[in-house]
Design a protein around this motif. Structure first.
Motif, mmCIF file in Angstrom:
data_model
loop_
_atom_site.group_PDB
_atom_site.id
_atom_site.type_symbol
_atom_site.label_atom_id
_atom_site.label_comp_id
_atom_site.label_asym_id
_atom_site.label_seq_id
_atom_site.Cartn_x
_atom_site.Cartn_y
_atom_site.Cartn_z
ATOM 1 N N UNK A 181 -8.896 38.187 -62.059
ATOM 2 C CA UNK A 181 -9.064 37.280 -63.201
ATOM 3 C C UNK A 181 -9.779 37.977 -64.362
ATOM 4 N N UNK A 182 -9.205 39.054 -64.825
ATOM 5 C CA UNK A 182 -9.841 39.888 -65.844
ATOM 6 C C UNK A 182 -10.210 39.102 -67.093
ATOM 7 N N UNK A 183 -11.384 39.440 -67.616
ATOM 8 C CA UNK A 183 -11.881 38.884 -68.872
ATOM 9 C C UNK A 183 -11.961 39.993 -69.912
ATOM 10 N N UNK A 184 -11.955 39.587 -71.181
ATOM 11 C CA UNK A 184 -12.075 40.592 -72.239
ATOM 12 C C UNK A 184 -13.348 41.426 -72.054
ATOM 13 N N UNK A 185 -14.394 40.782 -71.575
ATOM 14 C CA UNK A 185 -15.671 41.461 -71.380
ATOM 15 C C UNK A 185 -15.678 42.471 -70.251
ATOM 16 N N UNK A 186 -14.602 42.523 -69.481
ATOM 17 C CA UNK A 186 -14.521 43.526 -68.414
ATOM 18 C C UNK A 186 -14.073 44.878 -68.959
ATOM 19 N N UNK A 187 -13.713 44.919 -70.217
ATOM 20 C CA UNK A 187 -13.322 46.185 -70.834
ATOM 21 C C UNK A 187 -14.514 47.134 -70.822
ATOM 22 N N UNK A 188 -14.329 48.291 -70.214
ATOM 23 C CA UNK A 188 -15.436 49.241 -70.049
ATOM 24 C C UNK A 188 -14.919 50.510 -69.395
ATOM 25 N N UNK A 189 -15.815 51.474 -69.267
ATOM 26 C CA UNK A 189 -15.543 52.674 -68.480
ATOM 27 C C UNK A 189 -16.082 52.414 -67.080
ATOM 28 N N UNK A 190 -15.246 52.542 -66.087
ATOM 29 C CA UNK A 190 -15.661 52.323 -64.707
ATOM 30 C C UNK A 190 -15.838 53.685 -64.039
ATOM 31 N N UNK A 191 -17.038 53.893 -63.558
ATOM 32 C CA UNK A 191 -17.423 55.171 -62.995
ATOM 33 C C UNK A 191 -17.629 55.068 -61.493
ATOM 34 N N UNK A 192 -17.174 56.081 -60.814
ATOM 35 C CA UNK A 192 -17.407 56.197 -59.383
ATOM 36 C C UNK A 192 -18.366 57.370 -59.171
ATOM 37 N N UNK A 193 -19.327 57.185 -58.302
ATOM 38 C CA UNK A 193 -20.264 58.243 -57.965
ATOM 39 C C UNK A 193 -20.286 58.422 -56.460
ATOM 40 N N UNK A 194 -20.328 59.657 -56.010
ATOM 41 C CA UNK A 194 -20.411 59.895 -54.576
ATOM 42 C C UNK A 194 -21.691 60.645 -54.239
ATOM 43 N N UNK A 195 -22.149 60.432 -53.038
ATOM 44 C CA UNK A 195 -23.351 61.089 -52.544
ATOM 45 C C UNK A 195 -23.270 61.126 -51.033
ATOM 46 N N UNK A 196 -24.314 61.719 -50.439
ATOM 47 C CA UNK A 196 -24.319 61.799 -48.985
ATOM 48 C C UNK A 196 -25.418 60.918 -48.427
ATOM 49 N N UNK A 197 -25.080 60.055 -47.503
ATOM 50 C CA UNK A 197 -26.099 59.259 -46.837
ATOM 51 C C UNK A 197 -26.618 58.137 -47.708
ATOM 52 N N UNK A 198 -26.277 56.911 -47.385
ATOM 53 C CA UNK A 198 -26.639 55.785 -48.243
ATOM 54 C C UNK A 198 -28.139 55.517 -48.236
ATOM 55 N N UNK A 199 -28.819 55.921 -47.207
ATOM 56 C CA UNK A 199 -30.231 55.572 -47.109
ATOM 57 C C UNK A 199 -31.176 56.646 -47.585
ATOM 58 N N UNK A 200 -30.651 57.733 -48.097
ATOM 59 C CA UNK A 200 -31.501 58.814 -48.564
ATOM 60 C C UNK A 200 -31.159 59.141 -50.002
ATOM 61 N N UNK A 201 -32.121 59.586 -50.722
ATOM 62 C CA UNK A 201 -31.905 59.940 -52.116
ATOM 63 C C UNK A 201 -31.418 61.375 -52.227
ATOM 64 N N UNK A 250 -20.016 52.363 -57.370
ATOM 65 C CA UNK A 250 -19.247 52.054 -58.581
ATOM 66 C C UNK A 250 -20.191 51.534 -59.665
ATOM 67 N N UNK A 251 -19.917 51.969 -60.883
ATOM 68 C CA UNK A 251 -20.713 51.560 -62.035
ATOM 69 C C UNK A 251 -19.776 51.121 -63.165
ATOM 70 N N UNK A 252 -20.270 50.197 -63.968
ATOM 71 C CA UNK A 252 -19.562 49.779 -65.175
ATOM 72 C C UNK A 252 -20.363 50.235 -66.378
ATOM 73 N N UNK A 253 -19.711 50.903 -67.317
ATOM 74 C CA UNK A 253 -20.419 51.370 -68.510
ATOM 75 C C UNK A 253 -19.752 50.795 -69.748
#
Lengths: 114, 114
Positions: free
Chosen positions: A80-100, A34-37
């Motif tokens: 406990x949402x804050x005004x500063x939490x306003x953003x685009x929340x992105x989900x990214x998927x991949x295979x295998x957490x330990x490999x690029x 998960x990413x916040x943009x």
């Protein structure tokens, strides 16, 4: 083959409320990040889930929590949402957490806190 | 500060020209790099990746160059088209065995005029 899907696409919440965002990874992928943009910025890493456990976490407070289900889908919860939490929340998927490997992003959820 | 940054926030080119987007990274341990394209209202779209054991990688109309000596990454787009107009991000993985979190820079906005 569906890519990464996120729901909802847009959301408006009031300060102090709680929100849950959802993500279904690309078929064959077992790792969800998960990413916040913020507007005009690059995505910032929140955390990563693999095998239903949080494997890695960025510099975000405990108000941000998550979960991964046996089917690899994931949820992001923000309390406990804050005004500063306003953003685009992105989900990214991949295979295998330990490999690029290629990480594919969903369209994001636009969260507005008022 | 951020580990990944871009030299120019904006780049304007004419249709048919070649575009070069640059990125500097500061973490010499990073071993995997990705270029993403993000159009307005959408999530980042994977363009091309490169591992640290390579200097160059080519895709369809795109080439990524990696110079580990000066910690510099570039994306070359041949015969730029109006559809290439977007924000471009480079991202790195700092070789953290715990996971594959990506660190993004702020992005370069590419504007293509016809």
């Amino acid at each position: 083959d569906a890519g990464v899907t996120q729901s909802p696409t847009h959301l408006i919440k009031t300060r102090g409320q709680q929100v849950t965002l959802r993500c279904s990874p690309k078929s064959g992928h077992d790792t969800v990040s998960w990413y916040q943009q913020a507007l005009g910025q690059g995505p910032q890493f929140i955390f990563q889930y693999y095998e239903e456990e949080e494997r890695q976490r960025g510099n975000f407070p405990d108000r941000f929590s998550g979960h991964q289900f046996p089917n690899y889908s994931s949820e992001l919860n923000v309390n406990a949402l804050l005004l500063g939490d306003s953003a685009l929340y992105l989900c990214a998927s991949s295979w295998g957490a330990g490999t690029n490997t290629e990480a594919f992003f969903g369209q994001g959820t636009r969260l507005t806190v008022v | 500060g951020e580990n990944v940054g871009l030299h120019l926030p904006t780049l304007s080119v004419q249709e048919g020209d070649n575009s070069i987007i640059n990125c500097a990274y500061s973490n010499s341990a990073s071993d995997y790099f990705i270029w993403y394209k993000q159009e307005s209202g959408k999530g980042p779209q994977f363009i091309i990746d490169i591992r640290s054991n390579m200097d160059k990688r080519q895709g369809q109309r795109v080439t990524v160059l990696l110079n580990k000596t000066v910690k510099h990454l570039s994306l070359q787009i041949a015969a730029t088209q109006p559809g290439d107009s977007a924000v471009y991000f480079c991202a790195e993985n700092p070789n953290n065995q715990a996971g594959t979190a990506l660190i993004f820079g702020k992005g370069t906005t590419l504007s293509v005029s016809s």
